[in-house]
Motif scaffolding. Structure first.
Motif: not given
Length: 104
Positions: A39-57
């Motif tokens: 999450v320290a880097q911006k995640i591309s919302l439209n290509t993110a995985t479920l796990e990456q999205l879950e990590a967003i506070p």
């Protein structure tokens, strides 16, 4: 003198054990820590995985899945305003997570 050496040895053993246990983490803690590092880097919302999205506070598993479902049904999310169309995400949450995501 033997008692002193014994006490010193036990103290060192106790300290070493505490350090080992303090550095050992449960698998759930490690995965969340690793996810937070992403999450320290911006995640591309439209290509993110479920796990990456879950990590967003503030997002969590259900809302992360809702984002993926929205994208699958409606296409890419282009901005913060459109993000509020996702079930469970209002203006406050969209503003809270927007520093962590890009809409590319």
């Amino acid at each position: 003198m033997k008692k002193l050496y014994f006490a010193l040895g036990m103290t060192l053993l106790t300290l070493a054990t505490n350090v080992c246990f303090a550095e050992t983490k449960a698998p759930a803690q490690v995965s969340k820590a690793e996810a937070a590092a992403h999450v320290a880097q911006k995640i591309s919302l439209n290509t993110a995985t479920l796990e990456q999205l879950e990590a967003i506070p503030g997002l969590g598993k259900k809302k992360a899945q809702a984002v993926l479902d929205y994208i699958a049904q409606n296409g890419a999310i282009k901005n913060e305003t459109q993000l509020t169309e996702v079930k469970g995400i209002g203006e406050k949450l969209a503003a809270k997570i927007s520093p962590y995501v890009s809409f590319n």
